[in-house]
Design an enzyme around this catalytic site. Structure first.
Site, mmCIF file in Angstrom:
data_model
loop_
_atom_site.group_PDB
_atom_site.id
_atom_site.type_symbol
_atom_site.label_atom_id
_atom_site.label_comp_id
_atom_site.label_asym_id
_atom_site.label_seq_id
_atom_site.Cartn_x
_atom_site.Cartn_y
_atom_site.Cartn_z
ATOM 1 N N THR A 91 -1.922 -2.925 19.611
ATOM 2 C CA THR A 91 -2.007 -1.946 19.892
ATOM 3 C C THR A 91 -2.169 -1.754 20.979
ATOM 4 O OG1 THR A 91 -2.325 0.538 19.066
ATOM 5 C CG2 THR A 91 -3.450 -1.030 18.808
ATOM 6 N N ASP A 92 -1.592 -0.569 21.525
ATOM 7 C CA ASP A 92 -2.189 -0.103 22.970
ATOM 8 C C ASP A 92 -4.017 0.845 23.040
ATOM 9 O OD1 ASP A 92 -1.512 2.594 22.185
ATOM 10 O OD2 ASP A 92 -0.452 2.876 24.155
ATOM 11 N N GLU A 93 -3.865 1.288 21.454
ATOM 12 C CA GLU A 93 -5.321 1.586 21.740
ATOM 13 C C GLU A 93 -6.326 1.104 21.465
ATOM 14 O OE1 GLU A 93 -5.155 4.145 18.181
ATOM 15 O OE2 GLU A 93 -2.870 4.671 18.489
ATOM 16 N N TYR A 130 -9.902 3.119 13.816
ATOM 17 C CA TYR A 130 -8.595 2.331 13.614
ATOM 18 C C TYR A 130 -8.695 1.173 14.612
ATOM 19 C CZ TYR A 130 -3.823 1.003 14.516
ATOM 20 O OH TYR A 130 -3.013 0.315 15.363
ATOM 21 N N SER A 148 -2.561 1.312 9.365
ATOM 22 C CA SER A 148 -2.473 1.795 10.757
ATOM 23 C C SER A 148 -2.894 3.382 11.638
ATOM 24 C CB SER A 148 -0.858 1.612 10.558
ATOM 25 O OG SER A 148 0.277 2.315 10.333
ATOM 26 N N ARG A 187 0.688 10.542 24.222
ATOM 27 C CA ARG A 187 1.523 9.270 23.685
ATOM 28 C C ARG A 187 3.501 8.714 24.607
ATOM 29 N NH1 ARG A 187 -2.641 10.012 22.860
ATOM 30 N NH2 ARG A 187 -4.252 9.978 20.351
ATOM 31 N N THR A 237 0.661 -1.206 -0.391
ATOM 32 C CA THR A 237 -0.496 0.161 -0.115
ATOM 33 C C THR A 237 0.935 1.165 -0.471
ATOM 34 O OG1 THR A 237 -0.581 0.379 1.940
ATOM 35 C CG2 THR A 237 -1.782 -1.253 1.697
ATOM 36 N N LYS A 261 -8.722 -3.015 15.119
ATOM 37 C CA LYS A 261 -7.736 -3.333 16.173
ATOM 38 C C LYS A 261 -8.021 -4.629 16.919
ATOM 39 C CE LYS A 261 -3.705 -3.629 15.280
ATOM 40 N NZ LYS A 261 -2.639 -4.663 13.868
ATOM 41 N N ASP A 268 -2.062 -10.076 -1.914
ATOM 42 C CA ASP A 268 -2.584 -9.321 0.349
ATOM 43 C C ASP A 268 -3.373 -10.068 0.895
ATOM 44 O OD1 ASP A 268 -5.496 -7.914 1.421
ATOM 45 O OD2 ASP A 268 -5.874 -7.381 -0.444
HETATM 46 P P1 NAD Z 1 2.463 0.218 8.533
HETATM 47 O O1 NAD Z 1 0.879 1.069 7.796
HETATM 48 O O2 NAD Z 1 3.430 1.227 8.271
HETATM 49 O O3 NAD Z 1 2.089 -0.845 7.413
HETATM 50 C C1 NAD Z 1 1.669 -1.317 7.686
HETATM 51 C C2 NAD Z 1 2.324 -2.466 6.185
HETATM 52 O O4 NAD Z 1 1.221 -3.642 5.965
HETATM 53 C C3 NAD Z 1 2.499 -1.900 4.697
HETATM 54 O O5 NAD Z 1 4.016 -2.333 4.533
HETATM 55 C C4 NAD Z 1 1.140 -1.804 3.945
HETATM 56 O O6 NAD Z 1 1.361 -2.619 2.580
HETATM 57 C C5 NAD Z 1 0.908 -3.643 4.456
HETATM 58 N N1 NAD Z 1 -0.071 -4.041 4.148
HETATM 59 C C6 NAD Z 1 -1.359 -3.048 4.753
HETATM 60 N N2 NAD Z 1 -2.835 -4.163 3.991
HETATM 61 C C7 NAD Z 1 -1.973 -5.099 3.563
HETATM 62 C C8 NAD Z 1 -2.924 -6.354 3.335
HETATM 63 N N3 NAD Z 1 -4.492 -6.342 3.268
HETATM 64 N N4 NAD Z 1 -2.256 -7.363 2.995
HETATM 65 C C9 NAD Z 1 -0.915 -7.188 3.266
HETATM 66 N N5 NAD Z 1 -0.041 -5.747 3.864
HETATM 67 C C10 NAD Z 1 -0.848 -4.624 3.573
HETATM 68 O O7 NAD Z 1 2.224 0.282 10.129
HETATM 69 P P2 NAD Z 1 3.414 0.208 11.165
HETATM 70 O O8 NAD Z 1 3.077 1.642 11.686
HETATM 71 O O9 NAD Z 1 4.465 -0.431 10.760
HETATM 72 O O10 NAD Z 1 2.027 -1.721 11.722
HETATM 73 C C11 NAD Z 1 2.052 -2.427 11.968
HETATM 74 C C12 NAD Z 1 1.526 -2.966 12.793
HETATM 75 O O11 NAD Z 1 1.260 -2.408 13.941
HETATM 76 C C13 NAD Z 1 0.361 -2.922 12.856
HETATM 77 O O12 NAD Z 1 -0.354 -3.922 12.800
HETATM 78 C C14 NAD Z 1 -0.421 -2.047 13.494
HETATM 79 O O13 NAD Z 1 -1.539 -1.737 14.605
HETATM 80 C C15 NAD Z 1 0.823 -2.151 15.096
HETATM 81 N N6 NAD Z 1 1.450 -0.964 16.371
HETATM 82 C C16 NAD Z 1 1.980 -0.032 14.996
HETATM 83 C C17 NAD Z 1 2.103 1.530 16.548
HETATM 84 C C18 NAD Z 1 2.924 2.112 15.842
HETATM 85 O O14 NAD Z 1 3.113 2.865 16.790
HETATM 86 N N7 NAD Z 1 3.145 2.994 14.270
HETATM 87 C C19 NAD Z 1 2.128 0.554 17.741
HETATM 88 C C20 NAD Z 1 2.037 0.032 18.077
HETATM 89 C C21 NAD Z 1 1.192 -0.981 17.234
HETATM 90 O O1 DAU Z 2 -0.942 3.152 20.008
HETATM 91 C C1 DAU Z 2 0.121 2.829 18.982
HETATM 92 C C2 DAU Z 2 0.043 3.660 18.161
HETATM 93 O O2 DAU Z 2 0.199 4.826 17.788
HETATM 94 C C3 DAU Z 2 -0.355 2.955 16.758
HETATM 95 O O3 DAU Z 2 -1.413 1.893 16.565
HETATM 96 C C4 DAU Z 2 -1.224 3.766 15.294
HETATM 97 O O4 DAU Z 2 -0.922 2.913 13.976
HETATM 98 C C5 DAU Z 2 0.283 4.827 15.323
HETATM 99 O O5 DAU Z 2 -0.197 5.556 14.414
HETATM 100 C C6 DAU Z 2 -0.211 5.621 16.248
HETATM 101 O O6 DAU Z 2 -0.918 6.495 16.515
HETATM 102 P P1 DAU Z 2 -1.551 7.774 17.011
HETATM 103 O O7 DAU Z 2 -2.411 7.999 16.352
HETATM 104 O O8 DAU Z 2 -0.540 8.390 18.675
HETATM 105 O O9 DAU Z 2 0.044 8.518 16.571
HETATM 106 P P2 DAU Z 2 -0.362 9.715 15.151
HETATM 107 O O10 DAU Z 2 1.882 10.006 15.031
HETATM 108 O O11 DAU Z 2 -0.861 10.186 14.368
HETATM 109 O O12 DAU Z 2 -0.355 11.388 16.171
HETATM 110 C C7 DAU Z 2 0.073 10.575 17.999
HETATM 111 C C8 DAU Z 2 -0.337 12.375 18.139
HETATM 112 O O13 DAU Z 2 0.336 13.432 17.477
HETATM 113 C C9 DAU Z 2 -1.960 12.137 18.775
HETATM 114 O O14 DAU Z 2 -2.289 12.745 19.720
HETATM 115 C C10 DAU Z 2 -1.997 13.088 17.062
HETATM 116 C C11 DAU Z 2 -1.221 13.921 17.325
HETATM 117 N N1 DAU Z 2 -1.029 14.642 16.194
HETATM 118 C C12 DAU Z 2 -0.947 13.700 14.865
HETATM 119 C C13 DAU Z 2 -0.723 13.919 13.233
HETATM 120 C C14 DAU Z 2 -0.669 13.642 12.781
HETATM 121 C C15 DAU Z 2 -1.116 15.702 15.646
HETATM 122 O O15 DAU Z 2 -1.003 16.702 16.561
HETATM 123 N N2 DAU Z 2 -0.857 16.517 14.455
HETATM 124 C C16 DAU Z 2 -0.390 15.912 13.214
HETATM 125 O O16 DAU Z 2 -0.338 15.732 12.285
#
Ligand code: NAD
Ligand code: DAU
Length: 352
Positions: A132-134, A157, A87, A221, A38, A161, A61
């Site tokens: 995720t913690d969300e 989201y 995500s 966060r 994606t 999850k 996929d």
């Molecule tokens: P990301 O969006 O960077 O990566 C997601 C990946 O999944 C991408 O490479 C995308 O191409 C692939 N993907 C999406 N839909 C797909 C499908 N239908 N089939 C195959 N591949 C697909 O996400 P991330 O931030 O690396 O998060 C990864 C995992 O960790 C997620 O499950 C998310 O919920 C979890 N998580 C993320 C965070 C965070 O802070 N980013 C924290 C806690 C948990």
């Molecule tokens: O807690 C784990 C989660 O953290 C993961 O499960 C998600 O995949 C990951 O995207 C992340 O979610 P958040 O919504 O916490 O992350 P984000 O970086 O989008 O936002 C972090 C905080 O900053 C949130 O309070 C929203 C705020 N924010 C975000 C963006 C993109 C802003 O104030 N301005 C912005 O432009």
């Protein structure tokens, strides 16, 4: 001990660190990375490992049942590390159905195929779900999420999850599918897509663009360096108990506005700009709909049962992260210009 591992979503932010860790630390494990590329999936995140003999990339996929069945038959997976997901919370507010498709239906599809292929002999099999913690909802000023905190997801989201977590547990209780789940706090580090707060602000500071802070910037966060997240997954895969859930976090809470001010100060120093220069870019914008106030993870179980603690202090992790973005302007330029998605479209063909 795992031998043949399917990692889903391995071209994304956390997935690419997971592929790198398992692929390099365990050369005797064979890793298949299934990712449909994606906008968030980028094979350049894996350029250092793409030619490793124990690594195979498959574009596809997780909702594609026929593909999953053939991959399970071809590679005889004993372990699934399920990381693929949509995500980004803001995107889920705009387009919830994409989140239901991948996070709910995709997870259900993967569970069903793993069950069908493994149920004759569940020994030495593992379905590991990365979550995720969300799912726990939003905290007030006090308290932390433990593994016993009731689920209370509040965005499309986090609801998707939470649904996937429930399905994973349902397959454990109903069919005895050997599962583990981890719920992690916010990650940061290299290869983080610049739609998320930290890389977005780093990129905007470089280009002197506004730093959009939702609401008053009071939301909190709990930030963990991404390599510490994957080191925790490694420990849970090898030492965690089947059927268990582990919270992962770094006891590192920041109000958004304070976090961005720290990043501004570090960036001013590194970019040789006068102190206070980047802070002028901070712009308060309309709040995110249903914006969760505070997340904080209690990772005591992981520490006491499995001995995991984060390796990096935040000060070190954020410096490393900023240095990485400053040294990898090409990566940042390509993902912000979308050049890499056009490349994939021409290489793999649209709709594949
Ligand atoms: P990301 O969006 O960077 O990566 C997601 C990946 O999944 C991408 O490479 C995308 O191409 C692939 N993907 C999406 N839909 C797909 C499908 N239908 N089939 C195959 N591949 C697909 O996400 P991330 O931030 O690396 O998060 C990864 C995992 O960790 C997620 O499950 C998310 O919920 C979890 N998580 C993320 C965070 C965070 O802070 N980013 C924290 C806690 C948990
Ligand atoms: O807690 C784990 C989660 O953290 C993961 O499960 C998600 O995949 C990951 O995207 C992340 O979610 P958040 O919504 O916490 O992350 P984000 O970086 O989008 O936002 C972090 C905080 O900053 C949130 O309070 C929203 C705020 N924010 C975000 C963006 C993109 C802003 O104030 N301005 C912005 O432009």
């Amino acid at each position: 001990m795992p031998k043949n591992i399917l990692i889903t979503g391995g071209a994304g932010f956390i997935g690419s660190h997971l592929v790198r860790r398992f692929g390099t630390k365990y050369p005797n494990y064979h890793i298949v990375n299934l990712d449909n590329l994606t906008y968030a999936g980028n094979l350049e995140n894996l350029s250092d490992i793409e030619k490793a003999p124990n690594y195979t990339f498959v574009k596809g996929d997780i909702c594609d049942r026929a593909l999953l069945l053939s991959l399970f038959d071809e590679h005889q997976f004993d372990t699934v590390l399920h990381c693929a997901a949509e995500s980004h919370v803001d995107r889920s507010i705009k387009d919830p159905m994409a989140f239901i498709h991948t996070n709910v239906l995709g997870t259900a599809n993967l569970l069903q195929v793993a069950k069908e292929r493994w149920e004759k002999d569940y020994s030495d099999k593992l379905f590991y779900h990365i979550s995720t913690d969300e799912v726990y909802g939003s905290l007030g000023d006090d308290g932390m999420f433990t593994e016993m905190t009731p689920y209370d997801p509040r965005s499309p989201y986090s609801a998707s999850k939470a649904s996937s977590d429930h399905l994973v547990r349902a397959f454990y209780h109903t069919y005895h599918l050997p599962i583990k789940i981890s719920n992690c706090s916010n990650n940061y580090g290299p290869f983080h897509f610049p739609e998320k707060l930290i890389p977005l602000c780093i990129n905007n500071i470089i280009h002197r663009k506004p730093l959009p802070i939702y609401g008053k910037g009071e939301n909190v966060r709990d930030w963990l360096f991404v390599e510490d997240h994957v080191s925790a997954i490694d420990v849970i895969v090898h030492k965690g108990k089947i059927g268990e859930t582990y919270n992962i976090g770094g006891h590192n809470e920041w109000k958004n506005i304070d976090l961005i001010r720290v990043i501004c100060r570090i960036m001013d120093r590194k970019l040789d700009r006068p102190q206070g220069d980047s802070e002028q870019l901070i712009t308060f914008v309309t709040d995110r709909a249903g914006h969760d106030l505070r997340y904080a993870i209690d990772a005591t179980k992981l520490k006491e049962d499995l001995g995991w603690v984060p390796s990096l202090q935040f000060e070190e992790g954020i410096e490393k992260t900023i240095d990485w973005y400053l040294a990898n302007g090409d990566w940042l330029q390509k993902v912000t210009s979308g050049a890499y998605t056009h490349y994939y479209d021409s290489y793999y063909g649209r709709g594949n």
